[in-house]
Design an enzyme around this catalytic site. Structure first.
Site, mmCIF file in Angstrom:
data_model
loop_
_atom_site.group_PDB
_atom_site.id
_atom_site.type_symbol
_atom_site.label_atom_id
_atom_site.label_comp_id
_atom_site.label_asym_id
_atom_site.label_seq_id
_atom_site.Cartn_x
_atom_site.Cartn_y
_atom_site.Cartn_z
ATOM 1 N N ASP A 291 0.867 -1.167 0.000
ATOM 2 C CA ASP A 291 0.000 0.000 0.000
ATOM 3 C C ASP A 291 0.919 1.238 0.000
ATOM 4 O OD1 ASP A 291 -2.102 1.750 0.075
ATOM 5 O OD2 ASP A 291 -3.177 0.715 1.672
HETATM 6 C C1 BGC Z 1 -5.130 3.187 0.214
HETATM 7 C C2 BGC Z 1 -5.126 2.252 -0.967
HETATM 8 C C3 BGC Z 1 -4.988 3.050 -2.233
HETATM 9 C C4 BGC Z 1 -3.681 3.842 -2.159
HETATM 10 C C5 BGC Z 1 -3.400 4.650 -3.400
HETATM 11 C C6 BGC Z 1 -3.955 4.164 0.200
HETATM 12 O O1 BGC Z 1 -4.153 5.188 1.112
HETATM 13 O O2 BGC Z 1 -5.134 2.449 1.403
HETATM 14 O O3 BGC Z 1 -6.301 1.498 -0.988
HETATM 15 O O4 BGC Z 1 -5.050 2.246 -3.359
HETATM 16 O O5 BGC Z 1 -3.760 4.731 -1.068
HETATM 17 O O6 BGC Z 1 -4.260 5.717 -3.505
#
Ligand code: BGC
Length: 926
Positions: free
Chosen positions: A717
């Site tokens: 993530d």
């Molecule tokens: C989230 C993810 C997301 C990523 C990119 C993170 O804060 O947990 O689900 O895909 O950001 O935006």
């Protein structure tokens, strides 16, 4: 045309996922002779999605319920809407505009101020209409959980009082729940509403067609056929996870496999208000069991479904549950093993449906050795019973081969595995004890088996073999694409630095891919470019494409709504459209579907996910992944695994038994990988049993790769923390060596243009040097990346130069009459207010690097904000960073070709938070 088709699918799905909870005296659907007063601001400020990455689509358009109701419908009905009341709400909203919390990251409140309804307004409305609608709105999203508070899980005082007034004036009141998640429903039968709440319907957040879709259902254009994918209990306290939810450091998953209906049906069915799988239709159905048999380990159940209503078409969902013998392990009394949805059945029409599933899918995981088969999936000896119906609670027992049950004579080992990802912290978990007269079980607890694995030994024993370094021998990416056998010699050409560049993604808003998206990865350096390695782009997700530069895209319904359709075919069709939209935007993978289990109703991101049940979750995610692939892109299933809480989401440790992991929390992912053929997966922010998931060796390497045979890509993530693969311990964003060791292939994300220079100073180089990471492990991750790139649409396009520069033409050739014009080499401070601008003069045509010095007003490292630099009113450069801890940064935010002439420069803070102090240019070439 294509877009219209997509919008139609969105509308179809949004209406099919609506769950009708109550409908007394057929108050719904509205008819042509009905006169309807609509209350609640959400009729106008109708929510279309949640907040955070899951809802940040710059949507093409949106629809609200009021407009949807007013629109003339060619099928269904056209009730007369109380326009005077609509005007009252419109005027009030003008005075009390929607509060988006300033537009910053995770700043939007989850409930809006609501208009008070006076007795007079209610009575006046009742004098011109016979039925009332009250719309309740809630949103939710990243970084915060729902709370057991008014305006979150509970109705607010204003909403409750409004409903009392409305129910005082009207006898027929319909409550529409435009919410992202199940909410407290204890009010439905409350005497304060005089029994006048006739109908209640969850319309959820339906994306850009949500308002139209909800109106379609209310007016009978379609009959609701959504079914709950979560149990609604009488109180939040009734959920078995509530006692261990919301912790700041850790949550103990003491309920173990008894999540949702598995718990309620086994121990306390009386606590169920609306069961899992429940939902009404305007039509009525008979589900007739025809026959069931066990053919060589495959159970087949044939059912006739008949629409018994005279007036309404509709669809029904047939659900099959099983009850395994308690055996040594203990089992829930109901677990879903198969489901199917009928086609649209006209009045009196019938459909024969056969449900099939393998006996082996009912196996339980023995993590203690109680059955004598430690770390195996086993079918314990005893009687397996089956229950057929339309929800978990009312399903009735059926006969199999004319017998009461399938009898497994002696315990069967279905799959032999090894202990993996087990907890090392002792705790007790739920277990059914004695059976009570009513068929439920007394609740008891047992010790959870702990990890006995020597991870260091396991890692050493499974170390890959190094491919000897050759240096450049002329093999290009395209050669490998034509002949995959060349992958090893291709990788052999890359030195450690180049391999390390492959495992670092850049973002957000990289200018090496489609503007405004979450990340770029692959051939991010000149050296890798020279091997012909393309750069792939990924974007959020899951409900539509998030392009932070403001480019618009379609917005689909939230995950929970889609799951409530129980219609995997429809969900695939929807995501084929999404796949096409991704492909047309040159985006390789959508960061979705989100598929964490709804462990507790208070999780802030439940809306992105599907259900409390792993079968529904896995089936939906597979449908999404299938659709995206057939549309021409791919899906990144996330968040692997146990991303079940937003509070302290970067540090909260999920302490879970291996059995609960394998039977509940990993199950859906396993299905999406094995059956859905998912080829990309995102780990979480959180630690699981002490190991941050991006560096959780057993989770990613042992289970995902080795056991499930996953050959795709694994990414972290965004700005995730990692800790030591063996020791666990303290976390850091720099421990990328542990990530590689765990075979989590790509770190998302380092700053733009920082992958090859190792801008974060990660520990890959030092760990390689110290022998704590082998080159072979790095090569394995690099191979995963190359393999994935070969499957990506980008590999079929012409290789895009790393420093592609867009030409920005100007029509302003003579000096504009403004106060000040800057020369290109001067630093200047454009206003952070998008309405103000500054002018620059470009003396000669050429390519320019654009630099910005900026800070972020927030100290939250992972909060996201985005700023566009506009040239003569059009966005050309967009930049984003995670929080800067309030430090000031100067960064090359883009490159652009400018013509001789004058340019008006302005800033557009698309997602507020960035404060630009100055901007300047450097000519880089012609
Ligand atoms: C989230 C993810 C997301 C990523 C990119 C993170 O804060 O947990 O689900 O895909 O950001 O935006």
């Amino acid at each position: 045309m294509e877009n219209n088709k997509f919008a139609e699918k969105i509308r179809e799905a949004a209406s099919e996922g609506a769950v009708l909870i109550k409908n007394e005296n057929n108050v719904l659907p509205f008819t042509d002779s009905d006169t309807v007063s609509i209350f609640g601001r959400a009729q106008i400020d109708y929510y279309k999605s949640g907040t955070g990455s899951g809802g940040s689509v710059h949507v093409l358009y949106s629809t609200n319920l009021l407009d949807g109701m007013l629109r003339k419908k060619s099928s269904g009905h056209n009730p007369l809407i109380n326009k005077e009341l609509a005007r009252v709400y419109t005027d009030w909203i003008k005075q009390n505009p929607f509060d988006n919390g300033g537009g910053g990251w995770a700043a939007e409140p989850w409930c809006q101020k609501e208009m008070e309804v006076s007795s007079e307004l209610a009575t006046n409305s009742a004098s011109v209409s016979t039925k009332a609608v009250y719309v309740v709105g809630r949103t939710a999203g990243e970084e915060q959980d729902n709370k057991m508070e008014e305006g979150s899980f509970l109705l607010t005082k204003t909403e409750r009082e409004a409903l009392i007034k409305i129910c005082g004036a009207f006898e027929k009141v319909v409550v529409v729940l435009n919410v992202s998640n199940i909410i407290d429903m204890s009010w439905v039968e409350s005497p304060e509403f005089n029994g006048h709440i006739s109908s209640v319907i969850y319309t959820w957040h339906g994306g850009m067609e949500g308002g139209n879709a909800a109106a379609d259902v209310l007016c009978g254009v379609t009959s609701p056929s959504g079914k709950l994918t979560d149990t609604i209990a009488h109180s939040i306290e009734d959920y078995p996870s509530t006692a261990n939810f919301g912790g700041a450091e850790k949550n103990i998953y003491a309920e173990d496999i008894y999540v949702g209906y598995r718990y309620f049906e086994t121990f306390v069915p009386e606590k169920i208000q609306y069961p899992f799988g429940y939902g009404l239709s305007y039509a009525s159905f008979e589900v007739d069991f025809i026959k069931a048999n066990d053919k060589k380990g495959i159970i087949n159940v044939t059912v006739d479904v008949k629409n018994t209503s005279k007036d309404f078409s509709g669809k029904e969902v047939v659900q099959l549950y099983f009850e395994a013998p308690q055996g040594k392990l203990g089992k829930p009394t109901r677990a879903l093993c198969a489901f199917a949805k009928t086609k649209l059945l006209a009045p009196k029409e019938k459909e024969k449906i056969t449900l099939s599933f393998p006996l082996s899918s009912m196996a339980s995981y023995d993590d203690s050795g109680a059955t004598g088969n430690k770390n195996c999936f086993v079918l314990e000896a005893g009687e397996y019973r089956f229950y057929l119906g339309t929800d978990s609670h009312s399903a009735k027992q059926i006969l199999i081969d004319e017998k009461n049950s399938v009898n497994v004579i002696s315990t069967l080992v279905v799959e032999k595995l090894e202990q993996a990802a087990a907890p090392s912290e002792a705790f007790k978990r739920m277990k059914p004890m004695s059976k009570k007269a009513d068929g439920t079980y007394a609740l008891g607890y047992e010790n959870v088996p702990l990890s006995e694995i020597d991870l260091s030994k396991r890692i050493k024993e499974n170390l890959p073999k190094e491919i000897s370094y050759t240096g450049d021998v002329g093999i290009k990416f395209k050669d490998v694409q034509k002949k995959p056998a060349k992958l090893d010699p291709f990788i052999a050409q890359l030195n450690a630095e180049e391999l390390a560049t492959l495992v670092r993604g850049e973002g957000m808003c990289s200018d090496k891919v489609t503007p405004g998206i979450a990340a770029a990865f692959g051939g991010l350096s000149e050296a890798l470019y020279n091997y012909g390695i393309p750069v792939a782009g990924v974007s959020d997700g899951p409900s539509g494409i998030r392009m932070d530069n403001g480019k618009e895209a379609s917005l689909m319904p939230i995950g929970t709504l889609l799951a409530c359709t129980w219609n995997t075919e429809l969900v695939s069709e929807l995501y084929i459209c999404e796949g096409k939209e991704l492909a047309s935007n040159q985006i390789d993978s959508l960061l979705g579907p989100g598929m964490n289990i709804h462990r507790n109703p208070l999780n802030g991101r439940n809306f992105e996910y599907y259900s409390e049940d792993p079968l529904v979750t896995g089936a939906m995610a597979s449908a999404v992944v299938y659709g995206l692939r057939h549309g021409g892109a791919s899906g990144t299933i996330k968040h692997f695994a146990t991303n079940n809480q937003e509070t302290k989401r970067h540090i909260v440790n999920a302490i879970v038994s291996e059995r609960a992991l394998r039977e509940i929390y990993l199950r859906g992912f396993e299905r999406a990988v094995k059956q859905g053929k998912a080829n990309s997966i995102m780990t979480t922010y959180t630690p699981l049993n002490g190991h941050w998931t991006g560096s959780n060796y057993d989770l990613v390497n042992t289970i995902l790769h080795k056991e499930w045979d996953f050959t795709g890509l694994v990414m972290t993530d965004w700005w995730a923390e990692l800790n030591d693969c063996v020791e666990g311990g303290a976390q850091s964003i720099k421990n990328t060596a542990s990530m590689v060791r765990a075979r989590n292939d790509v770190y998302m994300v380092v700053d733009n243009n920082g992958a090859s220079s190792n801008v974060y100073g990660d520990n890959i180089p030092s760990m390689l040097k110290e022998g704590k990471l082998t080159l072979a492990e790095l090569q394995v991750c690099a191979k995963d990346v190359i393999n994935f790139l070969m499957q990506c649409p980008v590999s079929k396009r012409k290789l895009r130069p790393l420093k592609q520069v867009e030409l920005c033409k100007t029509n302003v050739k003579s000096e504009p009459k403004v106060e000040k014009i800057y020369s290109v080499s001067e630093r200047f401070s454009p206003s952070n207010d998008s309405k103000k601008s500054e002018w620059i003069k470009i003396e000669s045509d050429g390519a320019y690097n654009v630099f910005a010095t900026y800070t972020k007003s927030t100290d939250k490292l992972v909060s996201q904000s985005v700023c566009n630099i506009l040239f003569n009113g059009s966005p050309y450069v967009s930049f984003d960073s995670r929080g800067t801890n309030c430090n000031i940064l100067t960064t090359n935010v883009g490159r652009i070709k400018l013509e001789q002439g004058y340019y008006e420069i302005s800033l557009n803070n698309i997602k507020p938070g960035i404060e630009v102090q100055n901007v300047f240019f450097q000519k880089t070439g012609n």
